[in-house]
Design a protein around this motif. Sequence first.
Motif, mmCIF file in Angstrom:
data_model
loop_
_atom_site.group_PDB
_atom_site.id
_atom_site.type_symbol
_atom_site.label_atom_id
_atom_site.label_comp_id
_atom_site.label_asym_id
_atom_site.label_seq_id
_atom_site.Cartn_x
_atom_site.Cartn_y
_atom_site.Cartn_z
ATOM 1 N N GLU A 152 0.830 -1.210 0.000
ATOM 2 C CA GLU A 152 0.000 0.000 0.000
ATOM 3 C C GLU A 152 0.861 1.255 0.000
ATOM 4 O O GLU A 152 0.538 2.252 -0.662
ATOM 5 N N ARG A 153 1.956 1.207 0.743
ATOM 6 C CA ARG A 153 2.859 2.360 0.766
ATOM 7 C C ARG A 153 3.427 2.628 -0.627
ATOM 8 O O ARG A 153 3.490 3.778 -1.090
ATOM 9 N N ILE A 154 3.855 1.563 -1.283
ATOM 10 C CA ILE A 154 4.409 1.715 -2.635
ATOM 11 C C ILE A 154 3.346 2.266 -3.573
ATOM 12 O O ILE A 154 3.607 3.181 -4.362
ATOM 13 N N ALA A 155 2.142 1.729 -3.485
ATOM 14 C CA ALA A 155 1.068 2.170 -4.374
ATOM 15 C C ALA A 155 0.745 3.648 -4.158
ATOM 16 O O ALA A 155 0.556 4.399 -5.125
ATOM 17 N N ARG A 156 0.684 4.068 -2.894
ATOM 18 C CA ARG A 156 0.361 5.462 -2.614
ATOM 19 C C ARG A 156 1.475 6.389 -3.089
ATOM 20 O O ARG A 156 1.212 7.460 -3.658
ATOM 21 N N ALA A 157 2.726 5.975 -2.868
ATOM 22 C CA ALA A 157 3.850 6.795 -3.311
ATOM 23 C C ALA A 157 3.878 6.899 -4.833
ATOM 24 O O ALA A 157 4.103 7.978 -5.397
ATOM 25 N N GLN A 158 3.641 5.787 -5.502
ATOM 26 C CA GLN A 158 3.666 5.803 -6.965
ATOM 27 C C GLN A 158 2.500 6.599 -7.540
ATOM 28 O O GLN A 158 2.658 7.296 -8.544
ATOM 29 N N ALA A 159 1.336 6.513 -6.906
ATOM 30 C CA ALA A 159 0.178 7.270 -7.390
ATOM 31 C C ALA A 159 0.423 8.772 -7.254
ATOM 32 O O ALA A 159 0.109 9.552 -8.161
ATOM 33 N N PHE A 160 0.993 9.181 -6.111
ATOM 34 C CA PHE A 160 1.274 10.606 -5.926
ATOM 35 C C PHE A 160 2.350 11.072 -6.897
ATOM 36 O O PHE A 160 2.254 12.157 -7.483
ATOM 37 N N SER A 161 3.373 10.227 -7.090
ATOM 38 C CA SER A 161 4.432 10.568 -8.037
ATOM 39 C C SER A 161 3.870 10.738 -9.443
ATOM 40 O O SER A 161 4.215 11.693 -10.154
ATOM 41 N N SER A 180 0.826 11.542 -10.256
ATOM 42 C CA SER A 180 0.034 12.766 -10.286
ATOM 43 C C SER A 180 0.926 13.991 -10.426
ATOM 44 O O SER A 180 0.661 14.887 -11.240
ATOM 45 N N MET A 181 2.004 14.043 -9.666
ATOM 46 C CA MET A 181 2.875 15.211 -9.707
ATOM 47 C C MET A 181 3.632 15.314 -11.025
ATOM 48 O O MET A 181 3.963 16.426 -11.469
ATOM 49 N N ARG A 182 3.894 14.193 -11.672
ATOM 50 C CA ARG A 182 4.565 14.251 -12.971
ATOM 51 C C ARG A 182 3.655 14.858 -14.043
ATOM 52 O O ARG A 182 4.142 15.290 -15.093
ATOM 53 N N ARG A 183 2.352 14.899 -13.770
ATOM 54 C CA ARG A 183 1.433 15.540 -14.711
ATOM 55 C C ARG A 183 1.345 17.045 -14.485
ATOM 56 O O ARG A 183 0.728 17.758 -15.279
ATOM 57 N N ARG A 184 1.940 17.528 -13.405
ATOM 58 C CA ARG A 184 1.886 18.968 -13.123
ATOM 59 C C ARG A 184 2.704 19.735 -14.150
ATOM 60 O O ARG A 184 3.835 19.387 -14.458
ATOM 61 N N ARG A 185 2.125 20.800 -14.703
ATOM 62 C CA ARG A 185 2.818 21.671 -15.634
ATOM 63 C C ARG A 185 2.507 23.121 -15.283
ATOM 64 O O ARG A 185 1.478 23.410 -14.673
ATOM 65 N N SER A 186 3.381 24.012 -15.681
ATOM 66 C CA SER A 186 3.132 25.437 -15.477
ATOM 67 C C SER A 186 2.177 25.939 -16.549
ATOM 68 O O SER A 186 2.360 25.662 -17.735
ATOM 69 N N CYS A 187 1.164 26.669 -16.116
ATOM 70 C CA CYS A 187 0.147 27.201 -17.027
ATOM 71 C C CYS A 187 0.397 28.690 -17.246
ATOM 72 O O CYS A 187 0.640 29.424 -16.280
ATOM 73 N N LEU A 196 2.099 24.303 -3.963
ATOM 74 C CA LEU A 196 1.894 23.944 -5.361
ATOM 75 C C LEU A 196 1.338 22.532 -5.501
ATOM 76 O O LEU A 196 0.446 22.274 -6.319
ATOM 77 N N ALA A 197 1.852 21.597 -4.696
ATOM 78 C CA ALA A 197 1.391 20.214 -4.778
ATOM 79 C C ALA A 197 -0.075 20.106 -4.381
ATOM 80 O O ALA A 197 -0.850 19.365 -5.007
ATOM 81 N N THR A 198 -0.479 20.831 -3.353
ATOM 82 C CA THR A 198 -1.875 20.781 -2.901
ATOM 83 C C THR A 198 -2.807 21.345 -3.961
ATOM 84 O O THR A 198 -3.864 20.772 -4.254
ATOM 85 N N LEU A 199 -2.433 22.457 -4.557
ATOM 86 C CA LEU A 199 -3.262 23.038 -5.610
ATOM 87 C C LEU A 199 -3.369 22.089 -6.805
ATOM 88 O O LEU A 199 -4.445 21.916 -7.393
ATOM 89 N N HIS A 200 -2.270 21.457 -7.158
ATOM 90 C CA HIS A 200 -2.293 20.492 -8.259
ATOM 91 C C HIS A 200 -3.230 19.332 -7.950
ATOM 92 O O HIS A 200 -4.031 18.923 -8.802
ATOM 93 N N GLU A 201 -3.156 18.802 -6.741
ATOM 94 C CA GLU A 201 -4.020 17.686 -6.361
ATOM 95 C C GLU A 201 -5.489 18.089 -6.367
ATOM 96 O O GLU A 201 -6.373 17.253 -6.543
#
Length: 222
Positions: free
Chosen positions: A19-28, A30-37, A159-164
């Motif tokens: 579960e730890r791995i899954a949560r870390a990978q899911a957040f990672s 998500s953050m890799r989809r973050r881009r500057s607008c 920034l991470a919270t706004l992205h999420e």
Amino acid sequence: MDEFEALPWQPYPEMDDGERIARAQAFSASMRRRRSCRAFSDQPVPQEVIEAALHAAASAPNGANRQPWHFCVVTAPEARTAIRVAVEEEERAFYAGRAGSRWLEALSPLGTHAEKPYLETAPWLIVVFAVRRTVAEHNEIAPNYYVSESVGIACGLLLATLHEAGVATLVHTPAPMGFLNRVCGRPTSEKPVMMIVAGHPAPDATVPALDKKPLEQITTWL
């Protein structure tokens, strides 16, 4: 050693390593989809989202728990116009040659320019200040510690919270930034670090095609 008040550790939710791995990978992921607008609409974003992001930022680790940050949330039209006018004046000088040819060459794939209409269009503009000194006991002025590091971590959490929350962001760092103290009514002992533009992307918003460095290029395992 001085005595201090201590509280019990608040445990994380029970989970196994999978579960730890899954949560870390899911957040990672998500953050890799973050881009500057750089193209925002004026569609509202609830204030509760911004408040939650600021609470997350305020949870950042920081030197001696001095919490050396101040966030000025700018929504007043006249203040946003004043900021845009000052920013674009500095940016025109920047792109006219003050930046130097190498810097401008590095920026060219991003398609950036001196015009910053999003400073007035996006619903939220957050100006982040680094607080270099704090009023301590008996009204004594005491220095804060690890200010740059602490504020940088706080901005990352913001920034991470706004992205999420599905809110687009842009970090803008005009130089010099002293005019932000005047516009935001902050003392000169506070140093403006960055502006974070937050809102929904415009329908025609695009981002440059960029590659991130692979993990093996940016890490060393000893």
